[in-house]
Scaffold this motif. Sequence first.
Motif, mmCIF file in Angstrom:
data_model
loop_
_atom_site.group_PDB
_atom_site.id
_atom_site.type_symbol
_atom_site.label_atom_id
_atom_site.label_comp_id
_atom_site.label_asym_id
_atom_site.label_seq_id
_atom_site.Cartn_x
_atom_site.Cartn_y
_atom_site.Cartn_z
ATOM 1 N N THR A 106 0.840 -1.201 0.000
ATOM 2 C CA THR A 106 0.000 0.000 0.000
ATOM 3 C C THR A 106 0.876 1.251 0.000
ATOM 4 O OG1 THR A 106 -1.703 -1.151 1.266
ATOM 5 C CG2 THR A 106 -1.783 1.244 1.307
ATOM 6 N N LYS A 140 -4.026 14.533 -0.834
ATOM 7 C CA LYS A 140 -3.181 13.594 -1.590
ATOM 8 C C LYS A 140 -2.488 14.298 -2.754
ATOM 9 C CE LYS A 140 -5.501 9.426 -0.132
ATOM 10 N NZ LYS A 140 -5.956 8.103 -0.490
ATOM 11 N N ASP A 181 -1.428 6.630 1.702
ATOM 12 C CA ASP A 181 -2.729 6.101 2.135
ATOM 13 C C ASP A 181 -2.706 5.723 3.616
ATOM 14 O OD1 ASP A 181 -3.599 6.417 -0.464
ATOM 15 O OD2 ASP A 181 -3.458 4.286 -0.974
ATOM 16 N N TYR A 237 -2.799 9.010 5.531
ATOM 17 C CA TYR A 237 -4.153 9.540 5.373
ATOM 18 C C TYR A 237 -5.099 8.851 6.368
ATOM 19 C CZ TYR A 237 -8.547 10.746 2.996
ATOM 20 O OH TYR A 237 -9.810 11.198 2.704
ATOM 21 N N HIS A 238 -5.031 7.540 6.409
ATOM 22 C CA HIS A 238 -5.862 6.767 7.342
ATOM 23 C C HIS A 238 -5.578 7.162 8.787
ATOM 24 C CE1 HIS A 238 -6.420 3.199 9.992
ATOM 25 N NE2 HIS A 238 -7.594 3.165 9.400
#
Length: 183
Positions: free
Chosen positions: A76, A150, A80, A83-84
């Motif tokens: 991944t 992003k 990301d 961000y999570h």
Amino acid sequence: KIIAIIPAKGGSKRLRNKNMQLLLGKPMIQYAVDYAKQSKRISKIYVTTDNDTIAEYAESQDLDVIIRSSNLGGETPLLDVYYHAINMRKINKLETVAGIQPDHPDRNYTLDEALDKYENDALDCLYSKDGKGQKNGAHSIMSAKGILQKKFEKVGYIEDDCTNVHYESDLLLAEQRLISRKN
């Protein structure tokens, strides 16, 4: 507000349990923790993981743990994962995230030196390259806004030719470099 996020997945294809591999008697993740704790500017350290052993270890170090699902592991993109993490914690007045990957235990710059470059150059993303010009994960400082969108407007880098641990041989090289620094 500046926070540190340590992304420490459980699975690693090349070196099993990489983030918990012992390096000079302590797990490799501890080098990332120590690196973040040396900063005078980090307000809180988070560990994001998909692994119970890593989560338990991080909690034993009094760190805030963010559990992520296995679909945020493997290959991944780290953006990301960050961000999570910031969406899970809803941190007020968050401006900057220092992403600290555990697999670079022998960094040549302090986190505060990297933060200074990030701020002095008015960047919204600072990453590092090795001596051959390849991007590595030793330093990743990003604006929270850029992570959430992003997208980064002003990107810069520093050169840090530290060890990027993928294999047992890399672990041995990092060990040799750390020992030579002590002498």
